[in-house]
Write a protein that holds these residues in place. Structure first.
Motif, mmCIF file in Angstrom:
data_model
loop_
_atom_site.group_PDB
_atom_site.id
_atom_site.type_symbol
_atom_site.label_atom_id
_atom_site.label_comp_id
_atom_site.label_asym_id
_atom_site.label_seq_id
_atom_site.Cartn_x
_atom_site.Cartn_y
_atom_site.Cartn_z
ATOM 1 N N TYR A 5 0.860 -1.181 0.000
ATOM 2 C CA TYR A 5 0.000 0.000 0.000
ATOM 3 C C TYR A 5 0.892 1.225 0.000
ATOM 4 C CZ TYR A 5 -3.443 -3.332 1.808
ATOM 5 O OH TYR A 5 -4.264 -4.413 1.986
ATOM 6 N N SER A 6 0.352 2.316 -0.510
ATOM 7 C CA SER A 6 1.014 3.608 -0.402
ATOM 8 C C SER A 6 -0.006 4.570 0.182
ATOM 9 C CB SER A 6 1.506 4.093 -1.764
ATOM 10 O OG SER A 6 0.410 4.246 -2.656
ATOM 11 N N GLY A 7 0.474 5.725 0.606
ATOM 12 C CA GLY A 7 -0.456 6.700 1.161
ATOM 13 C C GLY A 7 0.191 8.054 1.325
ATOM 14 N N ARG A 8 -0.642 9.010 1.697
ATOM 15 C CA ARG A 8 -0.160 10.384 1.904
ATOM 16 C C ARG A 8 -1.182 11.150 2.720
ATOM 17 N NH1 ARG A 8 1.625 10.302 -2.360
ATOM 18 N NH2 ARG A 8 0.571 8.688 -3.409
ATOM 19 N N CYS A 9 -0.705 12.200 3.350
ATOM 20 C CA CYS A 9 -1.606 13.099 4.070
ATOM 21 C C CYS A 9 -2.321 13.996 3.054
ATOM 22 C CB CYS A 9 -0.824 13.924 5.087
ATOM 23 S SG CYS A 9 0.352 15.089 4.348
ATOM 24 N N ALA A 10 -3.225 14.818 3.519
ATOM 25 C CA ALA A 10 -4.019 15.662 2.614
ATOM 26 C C ALA A 10 -3.163 16.646 1.822
ATOM 27 C CB ALA A 10 -5.096 16.409 3.402
ATOM 28 N N CYS A 11 -2.075 17.151 2.418
ATOM 29 C CA CYS A 11 -1.249 18.133 1.705
ATOM 30 C C CYS A 11 -0.076 17.493 0.970
ATOM 31 C CB CYS A 11 -0.763 19.217 2.663
ATOM 32 S SG CYS A 11 0.510 18.705 3.844
ATOM 33 N N GLY A 12 0.177 16.201 1.192
ATOM 34 C CA GLY A 12 1.255 15.496 0.505
ATOM 35 C C GLY A 12 2.620 15.599 1.169
ATOM 36 N N HIS A 74 0.117 10.101 15.665
ATOM 37 C CA HIS A 74 1.054 10.827 14.818
ATOM 38 C C HIS A 74 0.277 11.456 13.669
ATOM 39 C CE1 HIS A 74 4.554 8.937 16.799
ATOM 40 N NE2 HIS A 74 3.680 7.976 17.015
ATOM 41 N N PHE A 75 0.569 12.724 13.383
ATOM 42 C CA PHE A 75 -0.185 13.471 12.377
ATOM 43 C C PHE A 75 0.713 14.445 11.646
ATOM 44 C CE2 PHE A 75 -0.405 15.581 16.450
ATOM 45 C CZ PHE A 75 -0.169 16.911 16.157
ATOM 46 N N CYS A 76 0.260 14.879 10.476
ATOM 47 C CA CYS A 76 0.996 15.865 9.699
ATOM 48 C C CYS A 76 0.864 17.228 10.375
ATOM 49 C CB CYS A 76 0.442 15.924 8.277
ATOM 50 S SG CYS A 76 1.179 17.263 7.292
ATOM 51 N N PRO A 77 1.987 17.918 10.645
ATOM 52 C CA PRO A 77 1.897 19.222 11.290
ATOM 53 C C PRO A 77 1.355 20.314 10.367
ATOM 54 C CG PRO A 77 4.182 18.715 10.798
ATOM 55 C CD PRO A 77 3.374 17.496 10.448
ATOM 56 N N SER A 78 1.388 20.087 9.053
ATOM 57 C CA SER A 78 0.903 21.104 8.115
ATOM 58 C C SER A 78 -0.601 21.049 7.915
ATOM 59 C CB SER A 78 1.598 20.948 6.756
ATOM 60 O OG SER A 78 2.980 21.173 6.884
ATOM 61 N N VAL A 96 -2.692 2.312 11.289
ATOM 62 C CA VAL A 96 -2.714 3.317 10.225
ATOM 63 C C VAL A 96 -4.162 3.660 9.887
ATOM 64 C CG1 VAL A 96 -2.005 3.826 7.845
ATOM 65 C CG2 VAL A 96 -0.519 2.451 9.333
ATOM 66 N N ARG A 97 -4.452 4.947 9.766
ATOM 67 C CA ARG A 97 -5.801 5.405 9.443
ATOM 68 C C ARG A 97 -6.133 5.083 7.987
ATOM 69 N NH1 ARG A 97 -6.584 5.517 14.577
ATOM 70 N NH2 ARG A 97 -5.667 7.269 15.658
ATOM 71 N N PHE A 98 -7.329 4.546 7.746
ATOM 72 C CA PHE A 98 -7.753 4.243 6.372
ATOM 73 C C PHE A 98 -7.595 5.470 5.472
ATOM 74 C CE2 PHE A 98 -11.163 0.644 6.842
ATOM 75 C CZ PHE A 98 -10.232 -0.204 7.405
ATOM 76 N N GLY A 99 -7.940 6.640 5.979
ATOM 77 C CA GLY A 99 -7.968 7.851 5.168
ATOM 78 C C GLY A 99 -6.633 8.289 4.620
ATOM 79 N N VAL A 100 -5.535 7.792 5.170
ATOM 80 C CA VAL A 100 -4.211 8.167 4.681
ATOM 81 C C VAL A 100 -3.683 7.160 3.653
ATOM 82 C CG1 VAL A 100 -2.749 7.032 6.414
ATOM 83 C CG2 VAL A 100 -2.068 9.243 5.524
ATOM 84 N N ILE A 101 -4.361 6.021 3.514
ATOM 85 C CA ILE A 101 -3.948 5.001 2.559
ATOM 86 C C ILE A 101 -4.606 5.291 1.214
ATOM 87 C CG2 ILE A 101 -3.911 2.531 2.041
ATOM 88 C CD1 ILE A 101 -4.140 2.052 5.100
ATOM 89 N N ASP A 102 -3.795 5.288 0.154
ATOM 90 C CA ASP A 102 -4.307 5.587 -1.181
ATOM 91 C C ASP A 102 -5.389 4.593 -1.594
ATOM 92 O OD1 ASP A 102 -2.509 7.716 -1.483
ATOM 93 O OD2 ASP A 102 -1.000 6.472 -2.487
#
Length: 146
Positions: A5-12, A74-78, A96-102
């Motif tokens: 799996y890959s993933g990213r936060c909302a801002c990348g 753990h979360f993205c500070p941006s 890992v939160r589902f929402g961060v997984i692509d």
């Protein structure tokens, strides 16, 4: 073939690579998850820590969960996207939160936990296994054949 799996936060700014199948997937209705999920449950895939690689800056917050364990989110500070959580009782696992997984990741909850803390209006799939509080840790994956 191993699942990846890959993933990213909302801002990348934060990206992740996961090189294994989850050992479990859960929907959590604990009060802390309801707070970080804006009133609903969190949806999580649990992976062996060594299977997850994360790049980018992370911040964290830590508190004592209702289970009595220390829980670190753990979360993205941006952008504030929740990336993963880890329990002091299970440092070998990352939640890992589902929402961060692509997408399309194909994941869905297998178990619903902390149902005693769910609000009266919560819609909980009756087909899923339920736990009123903290369940036991997922079983470790079987050792590789060979």
């Amino acid at each position: 073939m191993a699942m990846t799996y890959s993933g990213r936060c909302a801002c990348g700014a934060v990206t992740l690579q996961i090189k294994d199948a989850p050992v479990g997937t859960r929907q959590c209705w604990c009060l802390q998850c309801q707070q970080i999920a804006a009133g609903g449950p969190s949806h999580n895939a649990i992976f062996p820590t060594e299977a997850v690689s994360i790049a980018g800056p992370l911040r964290h917050s830590t508190w004592t969960a209702a289970s009595g364990n220390t829980l670190t989110h753990h979360f993205c500070p941006s952008c504030g996207t929740q990336v993963y959580a880890q329990s002091s009782a299970r440092p070998h696992l990352m939640t890992v939160r589902f929402g961060v997984i692509d997408e399309p990741h194909g994941l869905r909850p297998e178990v619903v936990i902390w149902t005693d803390e769910a609000p009266a209006w919560a819609c909980i799939d009756p087909a899923l296994e339920r736990w009123p509080g903290q369940p036991p840790a997922p079983a470790p994956p079987p050792p590789p054949a060979g």
